[in-house]
Design a protein around this motif. Structure first.
Motif, short mmCIF file in Angstrom:
data_model
loop_
_atom_site.label_atom_id
_atom_site.label_comp_id
_atom_site.label_asym_id
_atom_site.label_seq_id
_atom_site.Cartn_x
_atom_site.Cartn_y
_atom_site.Cartn_z
N ARG A 23 22.25 -16.66 28.30
CA ARG A 23 21.58 -17.43 29.32
C ARG A 23 22.22 -18.77 29.57
O ARG A 23 22.42 -19.17 30.71
N CYS A 24 22.56 -19.52 28.53
CA CYS A 24 22.71 -20.95 28.77
C CYS A 24 23.75 -21.58 27.87
O CYS A 24 23.73 -21.39 26.66
N ALA A 25 24.65 -22.36 28.46
CA ALA A 25 25.70 -23.06 27.71
C ALA A 25 25.44 -24.56 27.64
O ALA A 25 26.34 -25.32 27.34
N THR A 26 24.21 -24.99 27.91
CA THR A 26 23.96 -26.43 27.97
C THR A 26 24.28 -27.12 26.65
O THR A 26 24.91 -28.18 26.63
N VAL A 27 23.86 -26.53 25.54
CA VAL A 27 24.11 -27.17 24.25
C VAL A 27 25.61 -27.22 23.98
O VAL A 27 26.16 -28.25 23.57
N THR A 244 15.74 -22.39 37.04
CA THR A 244 14.52 -23.02 36.51
C THR A 244 14.79 -23.55 35.10
O THR A 244 14.46 -24.70 34.77
N HIS A 245 15.41 -22.72 34.28
CA HIS A 245 15.76 -23.10 32.90
C HIS A 245 16.71 -24.30 32.89
O HIS A 245 16.47 -25.29 32.20
N GLU A 246 17.79 -24.20 33.68
CA GLU A 246 18.81 -25.26 33.64
C GLU A 246 18.30 -26.57 34.21
O GLU A 246 18.66 -27.64 33.73
N ILE A 247 17.48 -26.50 35.25
CA ILE A 247 16.95 -27.75 35.79
C ILE A 247 15.93 -28.34 34.82
O ILE A 247 15.77 -29.56 34.72
N GLY A 248 15.29 -27.49 34.02
CA GLY A 248 14.49 -28.00 32.90
C GLY A 248 15.35 -28.88 31.99
O GLY A 248 14.98 -29.99 31.63
N HIS A 249 16.54 -28.39 31.63
CA HIS A 249 17.48 -29.21 30.84
C HIS A 249 17.87 -30.47 31.61
O HIS A 249 17.94 -31.56 31.04
N PHE A 250 18.16 -30.30 32.89
CA PHE A 250 18.59 -31.43 33.73
C PHE A 250 17.53 -32.55 33.70
O PHE A 250 17.84 -33.73 33.79
N ARG A 254 14.52 -29.38 26.06
CA ARG A 254 15.37 -28.67 25.12
C ARG A 254 14.91 -27.23 25.00
O ARG A 254 13.82 -26.88 25.42
N HIS A 255 15.76 -26.41 24.38
CA HIS A 255 15.35 -25.03 24.12
C HIS A 255 14.12 -25.01 23.24
O HIS A 255 13.96 -25.84 22.35
N ILE A 256 13.28 -24.03 23.45
CA ILE A 256 11.96 -24.02 22.82
C ILE A 256 12.06 -23.84 21.30
O ILE A 256 11.15 -24.23 20.58
N ASP A 301 13.02 -20.54 26.93
CA ASP A 301 13.49 -19.52 25.99
C ASP A 301 14.61 -18.73 26.68
O ASP A 301 15.06 -19.10 27.77
N TYR A 302 15.06 -17.64 26.05
CA TYR A 302 16.19 -16.86 26.58
C TYR A 302 15.76 -15.49 27.10
O TYR A 302 16.60 -14.61 27.27
N THR A 303 14.47 -15.30 27.30
CA THR A 303 13.99 -13.99 27.74
C THR A 303 14.47 -13.66 29.15
O THR A 303 14.94 -14.53 29.88
#
Ligand code: ZN
Length: 998
Positions: A23-27, A244-250, A254-256, A301-303
């Motif tokens: 899902r996500c490479a933000t970290v 939605t997930h990435e703008i949450g990071h923006f 953080r990841h749950i 989360d990554y669901t």
């Protein structure tokens, strides 16, 4: 430690790869782009814990009953592969609009699947009063769709390309939420990432997050929702929730699971239950983790998209804190980007100061300015005020003829900018069409114009300090060129360097600009500089150095002409090392000479040294020299042949010269002197050796005496005249003629006289390999601890070795060395296949801790076996050759003593050969084999006979050159039973019984 972390991250990535899209490479992005990641994380959380959500009132809502909505202008940058709009990576507008719809539902909890939130989480489900809108006006204030389409320079992108694709299309991140839609082909299979909102916060002003990269990145097949159209989406990520997930990071979420595989990972939001790791796929509720039901329906989360449906109230208030306080998030909510353009009648706007630029060479400058009609009326006149350093220079009434959106440039009276200077240039519109301009926000423009120093020629820069009249450009405001101690032949030498070793943001550049020089009128000109670099042992951490010549102080350095470009192994001047590199002596630098003749007549020039970070190892620059005029300088760089130990008296020398002058070399003479007597002078004519080029010269044959000869080659009369830098014209070498030869295997432990066969020769005037006593008995030592003549070389050269009967070959040797803070020795193993005339292969080349056994501030003496390291060298590349010579070369850095012992050559390439402490040992490793491993003190011919119990001879062999070999005897054709081995070894006859069982 840092490098370890990097490798560790790569490891995680490759684990992920096996399990499909991630899902996500933000970290990963935050870590890669921020070396202070963990420290700043703590600072960020400390800061956020002290904030609270302020009540918000619509300024125009007098009732104050409802909070104002956060309105966020979004611009999509679709980086495509040239497909027609709406196809392939160039995804349709409808898909982008669908994404906006998803965001507006998800953040406000208007999502149609909100009903699937488990009842136990309903009380904490939150909604954020936010509205995402496609930008309605662009950074210039003109109408826009909020969708930019740009063809990419690559067809697929990775995390490492972050800066590259973002710079293809970008709007100011204080006014727009930039969302880049790319074909994301990261090896880790990520589909999106965001930049965290840390930058510019109190206490975090120096945070590395770059405004030019701020925003969100989405893979093109994970944008928009299948509910809004038949888009080409990845099945598990088909409802637009990657955004939605990435703008949450923006907005700071953080990841749950807190990005830690334990129940103690801190998520910093109190109303989400702890969970030990991410959830993937689409499990059924409940799933237990850390004694709680997991909230895997949370957007962080990554669901799969279809299984996510809520933010919590805690997450919402955290996002609100960021939206109210983080500078580049708060400014989005007041950006004009979300509003339709509102043109007024009379609106002239200032677009750009054309002249003087942010840099110029100064002198008489005609200032000019670009304006545009942003209003609805045609513009016929304007009054514009021009200020220099805040003082009015000119007020100009200009006649114009500008229809709406027309552009014009306006010139002002010339000014003089001295060299050097730093001048604030500003323009202001006072009147448009004779009345006050209708929009104030685009009426003032200002910048600082720098004029560098002009240097007289020739100039030298030794970098004893950071030169005040040079310019350092550090676009990311992080690691850059700094002045450090760096040994280069002069006591206390300093140089400029970039710490690439600790600089994790790969691909960024740092530039070092010389003062302005002018070569006009010169007959010839050159640039010379020293550089030093070592590679880090990684094929992906590659640094570079480029040198550009920039004309006329042009601030656009992309207009510069490249005269030098070296990356990776081409840039290396020393051995690859996993430690932070600093050159220890002049031998670890290279000098580059470049003709500047093509730039004569080009006016004002600057030389720009561009370091390009690959997060590999440190880069050093020293002794920059710019010269104009005819300079004749032939340099003798290398004696290619003969080497220090040769196997014949008659040979033909080969040398390598370089033109380090500014004019071509057409002729030169080479004088050869043997033992102080000139034996010949050979002229070379009709050469065309350009500045910086090398040429090999083959000289007339010479005759050497047996034993040691001193040979000196000298370049004379280049171009028939005087060499203006004669100090680099001569090289001297001691050459020993040693005709001794033997066949491998060979053992040399220095315990008996060896110097008839093996040769010791030093090229310096100082110390050499010597015999000494250690725990191994007699060993060789090179006493670098007390040898102040750095870069001296001491050679230990084998006899001529016959490898012609060998199918495999290898070498073991023991080395003992301790690191010293004083310096770092280097040890090389070279080989020759022409009896030592030239050494062409390098089998071992290590320095310092690559082969040391410890460290010591005293003169090193090994006292026990752990003080030694055994080295194995495969020599299969030499098998079949009859005239092999091996050379152990110690290179002095006045560090610590270096010991050699137990050199042993095998007719085998087994890195762990069988060993025995007896003369020989007989053993079986299978039913069908007898093995005999020998360990003789000297080579001899042995006789091996095998008898069966009937007394019949099964085998009778002579083992020539028997020393350390292991022989395997095939007994598969013999019956099981008892056999007698009879060995005649070292004038003794011994018998052994062997049992063959099946
Ligand atoms: Zn994430």
């Amino acid at each position: 430690m840092r490098k370890f972390l990097y490798v560790f991250l790569l490891g995680i990535g490759s684990v992920f790869q096996a399990s499909g899209q991630q899902r996500c490479a933000t970290v990963e992005y935050q870590k890669q782009h921020n070396p202070q990641y963990s420290i700043q994380d703590i600072q960020f959380e400390n800061w956020i814990s002290k904030q609270h959500v302020a009540p918000r009132i619509k300024s125009f809502d007098t009732e104050g009953s409802r909070a104002a909505t956060y309105v966020i202008p979004v611009v999509f940058h679709v980086i495509h592969n040239g497909e027609a709009p709406g196809t392939g990576t160039n995804i349709p507008d409808a898909q982008l609009i669908s994404q906006i719809n998803v965001l507006n539902k998800d953040f406000r909890r208007l999502n149609t699947d909100a009903g699937q939130t488990p009842p136990e989480f309903l009380s904490v489900a939150g909604n954020l009063d936010i509205e995402f809108v496609l930008a309605k006006q662009d950074p210039e204030g003109l109408a826009t769709t909020g969708i930019e389409r740009v063809q990419g320079t690559k067809t697929g992108w990775t995390l490492a390309d972050n800066l590259e694709f973002k710079s293809l299309s970008y709007w100011p991140s204080q006014d727009y939420l930039n969302i880049w839609v790319i074909n994301f082909q990261d090896p880790s299979n990520f589909i999106g990432y965001a930049q965290f909102p840390e930058s510019g916060l109190p206490g975090l002003e120096n945070s590395s997050s770059d405004p030019l990269t701020d925003g969100v990145v989405l893979n093109y097949r994970d944008v928009g929702s299948i509910d809004d159209g038949p888009f080409d989406l990845e099945p598990q990520f088909n409802k637009g929730r990657t955004a939605t997930h990435e703008i949450g990071h923006f907005f700071g979420l953080r990841h749950i699971w807190g990005d830690v595989s334990s129940c103690s990972g801190t998520y910093y939001v109190s109303d989400t239950p702890p969970q030990s790791s991410e959830t993937t796929g689409c499990p059924s509720h409940p799933q237990v983790s850390c004694s709680n039901n997991k909230m895997f329906q949370n957007y962080l989360d990554y669901t799969n998209d279809a299984c996510m449906n809520l933010f919590t109230k805690g997450q919402v208030s955290r996002m609100e804190i960021i939206l109210q306080n983080s500078p580049r998030r708060a400014s989005l909510t007041t950006s004009l980007g979300s509003q339709d353009p509102a043109p007024v009648a009379n609106d002239l706007g200032l677009r750009e100061i054309l002249n003087p630029g942010t840099t110029s060479c100064g002198g008489t400058i005609a200032p000019s300015l670009e304006v545009r009609n942003y209003g609805t009326n045609a513009i016929n006149t304007a009054r514009i005020q021009f200020k220099v350093n805040g003082v009015v220079q000119e007020v100009k009434d200009v006649a114009l003829s500008l229809n709406p959106l027309d552009i014009a440039s306006i010139n002002f009276n010339a000014i003089n900018l001295p060299s050097p200077s730093s001048t604030t240039i500003s323009f202001e519109i006072l009147l448009t069409n004779g009345v006050a301009d209708g929009k104030a926000s685009d009426n003032i423009i200002t910048h600082i114009s720098e004029v560098p120093v002009v240097a007289s020629i020739p100039f030298f820069e030794f970098f004893d300090t950071t030169p005040a009249d040079w310019v350092i450009q550090n676009p990311d405001q992080r690691t850059t060129w700094t002045n450090v101690s760096a040994p280069n032949g002069v006591t206390g030498n300093k140089a400029m360097y970039i710490n690439f070793y600790d600089y994790e943001e790969k691909g960024v550049v740092d530039r070092l600009l010389t003062p302005v020089v002018n070569l006009d009128g010169a007959t010839a000109a050159l640039l010379r500089f020293d550089y030093s670099h070592a590679n880090f042992p990684s094929s992906t951490l590659i640094d570079g150095l480029k040198v550009l010549i920039v004309n006329d102080c042009n601030p656009d350095l992309s207009a510069g002409i490249e005269v030098f470009n070296k990356f990776g192994s081409a840039l290396a001047t020393s051995t690859t090392t996993a430690n932070a590199f600093t050159p220890s002596s002049a031998s670890q630098w290279k000098t580059e000479t470049i003709s500047l003749n093509p730039f004569i007549g080009s006016g004002n020039l600057q030389v720009v040294f561009v370091g390009q970070n690959g997060n590999g190892n440190n880069l050093f620059l020293d002794n920059v020299f710019v010269f104009a005029g005819d300079l004749t300088d032939a340099a003798l760089k290398e004696i290619k042949s003969p080497s220090p130990v040769v196997n014949k008296n008659n040979l033909t020398p080969v040398i390598r010269m370089r033109n380090e002058g500014s004019i071509p070399i057409t002729e030169v003479k080479v004088e050869t002197k043997i033992n102080g007597i000139v034996t010949g002078t050979k002229p070379f004519t009709n050469l065309t050796l350009q500045t910086g080029e090398d040429l090999e010269l083959t000289l007339d044959p010479i005759v050497l005496n047996n034993g040691t000869n001193e040979i000196t080659f000298t370049l004379l009369e280049p171009n028939g005249s005087v060499d203006e830098a004669p100090s680099n014209n001569s090289l001297t070498r001691k050459v020993v003629v040693n005709l001794f030869n033997e066949t491998i295997p060979v053992r040399q432990n220095f315990n008996v006289s060896f110097q008839d066969q093996w040769t010791i020769v030093s090229q310096g005037q100082m110390l050499n390999w010597e015999l000494t006593t250690t725990n191994k008995g007699t060993s060789l030592v090179y006493r670098a601890f007390s040898n102040t003549s750095k870069t001296d070389e001491a050679w230990l050269v084998s006899p001529v070795l016959d490898f012609s009967k060998s199918i495999k070959a290898s070498l073991f040797f023991d080395v003992s060395y301790a690191l010293s803070p004083k310096g770092t020795e280097r040890l090389k193993l070279l080989s020759s296949i022409d009896g030592g005339n030239t050494f062409t292969q390098t089998h071992f080349d290590q320095s310092g801790n690559q082969f040391s056994s410890g460290s010591s501030t005293a003169a090193w003496i090994p006292v026990s076996d752990p003080d030694w390291r055994e080295q194995f060298i495969n020599l299969n590349s030499l098998t079949g050759e009859q005239n092999v010579r091996l050379a152990f070369v110690a290179i002095n850095d006045n560090g610590n003593n270096l010991y050699l012992d137990d050199i042993e050559l095998f007719n085998d390439d087994n890195p762990s050969p069988p060993e025995t402490t007896d003369l020989y040992s007989v053993y079986t490793t299978s039913f069908d084999q007898i093995k005999i491993t020998f360990n003789l003190t000297e080579k001899e011919t042995s006789r091996l006979q095998i008898y069966n119990t009937m007394g019949q001879v099964v085998l009778d062999n002579l083992l020539a050159d028997n020393l350390n070999q292991t022989y395997t005897i095939d007994m598969s054709n013999q019956r099981a039973g008892i056999y007698i081995l009879r060995l005649q070894v070292a004038n003794r006859i011994e018998s052994t019984k062997v049992f063959i069982t099946r």
